[in-house]
Design a protein around this motif. Structure first.
Motif, PDB file in Angstrom:
ATOM      1  N   ALA A  75       0.856  -1.190   0.000  1.00  0.00           N
ATOM      2  CA  ALA A  75       0.000   0.000   0.000  1.00  0.00           C
ATOM      3  C   ALA A  75       0.885   1.231   0.000  1.00  0.00           C
ATOM      4  O   ALA A  75       1.935   1.253   0.651  1.00  0.00           O
ATOM      5  CB  ALA A  75      -0.919   0.007   1.221  1.00  0.00           C
ATOM      6  N   VAL A 348      -8.020   0.544   1.311  1.00  0.00           N
ATOM      7  CA  VAL A 348      -7.202   1.487   2.075  1.00  0.00           C
ATOM      8  C   VAL A 348      -7.740   2.898   1.908  1.00  0.00           C
ATOM      9  O   VAL A 348      -8.431   3.212   0.942  1.00  0.00           O
ATOM     10  CB  VAL A 348      -5.719   1.429   1.647  1.00  0.00           C
ATOM     11  N   SER A 361      -6.986   0.824   6.854  1.00  0.00           N
ATOM     12  CA  SER A 361      -7.118  -0.325   5.958  1.00  0.00           C
ATOM     13  C   SER A 361      -8.166  -1.280   6.533  1.00  0.00           C
ATOM     14  O   SER A 361      -8.277  -1.444   7.752  1.00  0.00           O
ATOM     15  CB  SER A 361      -5.779  -1.053   5.794  1.00  0.00           C
TER      16      SER A 361
END
Length: 376
Positions: A75, A348, A361
């Motif tokens: 991420a 996210v 998240s």
């Protein structure tokens, strides 16, 4: 030609305005580990090995995520002081990487643990590559990308750029492991291929773009060809697409009070309009081409997709969409991206605590959502 809503969506996410959207990030499924792509990427290393920083400030927002079926995810996003943030999810926990380059990363695609391609917030021509140990600038990078990148392998990626031809609008651009190629020819010979919103690749020989004509361009590993969508109404705007295997799903807007949904079978090269049976609600009567922005769809299989718009999150089961509202992380929270693989989807975004934004998240197992702890 409609405005490129994907570009506007990225700007709105950075400044905290706009609608809730999710990613059209390629969902890699059963891809073999192909090793590092560092041989094809030049430039100085710009980050140290993936050591967790005990003093790192987990403030800001995550803006993109890419996952593998092995329950590994990357991420990326930005911190409160406009620095890039990169997290790795492994063994059920997030770990923060030290000092990723740039002033914020807005999208990422990871076909393996040793190859992730991401773009910088303000200077999107600054593409950066993670090789499992360090970040490196990609030289040369893509030409003015306007969409999320889709990488089905460490030797092939595709993106929509803003170069176009004869002022035609955004067109596809592909990377073969060595160099990027902008496909202007499809605009010169087939104008309906221009002005693309979104792109998704399930392999190095299967990619699909969608645009506001409405039409699609399909990649066969060597060239692009036009594949007319089953929507002859010019006000239909398919803005998001996601492909897995030989299956692709596209969604968008119509002027009637319903969303546009169509499926594509790459093996037969045929589209099917399933808008009436898909039960995807049209979020608002006045959203005018922005109900479902580019990059709001992720498919792991032909029966497992997730999308979001002004009406919230919806899960696709192969026949129709059903509501899939995430858990509330409190007032001032927003999930902005999602990546789906065979057993889960990971979304996210950010949450607000004491007027400070912090990364957020949530994990979707196909039935329920779970809020995950922040990176250590």
């Amino acid at each position: 030609m409609a405005v490129n809503n994907g570009w506007l969506a990225r700007a709105s996410r950075r400044f905290g305005v706009g609608v809730v959207v999710v990613a059209a990030v390629f969902c890699a499924t059963n891809l073999p580990a192909t090793g590092s792509a560092s041989a094809a990427v030049s430039g100085p290393a710009v980050a140290s090995p993936p050591v967790v920083s005990p003093t790192a400030k987990n403030t800001g927002a995550l803006q993109a995520v890419s996952c593998l079926p092995s329950r590994w995810c990357m991420a990326v996003g930005s911190s409160a002081n406009n620095k890039s943030v990169a997290w790795v999810w492994e063994h059920g926990a997030w770990h923060q990487l030290n000092d990723p380059p740039g002033d914020g990363l807005v999208n990422v695609s990871c076909p393996t643990r040793t190859f992730c391609l991401a773009f910088n917030t303000d200077r999107l021509f600054d593409a950066v590559v993670w090789n499992g140990t360090t970040w490196r600038f990609m030289t040369p990078g893509p030409n003015s990308p306007k969409s999320d990148v889709s990488c089905p392998s460490s030797r092939f990626c595709a993106v929509i750029n803003g170069v176009g031809a004869h002022k035609s609008g955004p067109i596809p651009e592909t990377w073969n492991g060595q160099a990027w190629k902008s496909w202007k020819d499809i605009c010169n010979t087939q104008p309906s291929a221009c002005g693309d919103f979104d792109i998704s690749c399930s392999s190095a020989t299967t990619c699909v773009t969608v645009d506001a004509q409405p039409s699609a361009a399909v990649w066969n590993g060597k060239d692009w060809h036009i594949s007319d969508l089953p929507a002859k109404n010019s006000v239909t705007i398919p803005t998001a697409v996601s492909c897995t295997g030989t299956f692709c799903l596209t969604i968008g807007d119509q002027t009637t009070s319903k969303a546009y949904v169509a499926t594509y079978d790459a093996s037969s090269q045929s589209w099917k309009n399933v808008s009436s049976s898909a039960h995807l609600p049209w979020p608002a009567p006045t959203c005018g081409g922005a109900c479902f922005l580019a990059g709001t769809l992720s498919c792991a299989t032909s029966t497992r997709c997730l999308t979001s718009g002004l009406a919230g999150f919806f899960a696709w089961n192969g026949h129709q969409f059903r509501p899939a509202p995430p858990k509330s992380a409190g007032r001032g929270s927003k999930l902005s991206r999602v990546a789906c693989v065979k057993t889960f989807c990971l979304a996210v975004g950010y949450r607000t605590v004491n007027h400070v934004r912090k990364p957020l998240s949530e994990l979707w197992n196909g039935t329920t959502w779970k809020i995950l702890p922040q990176a250590s």
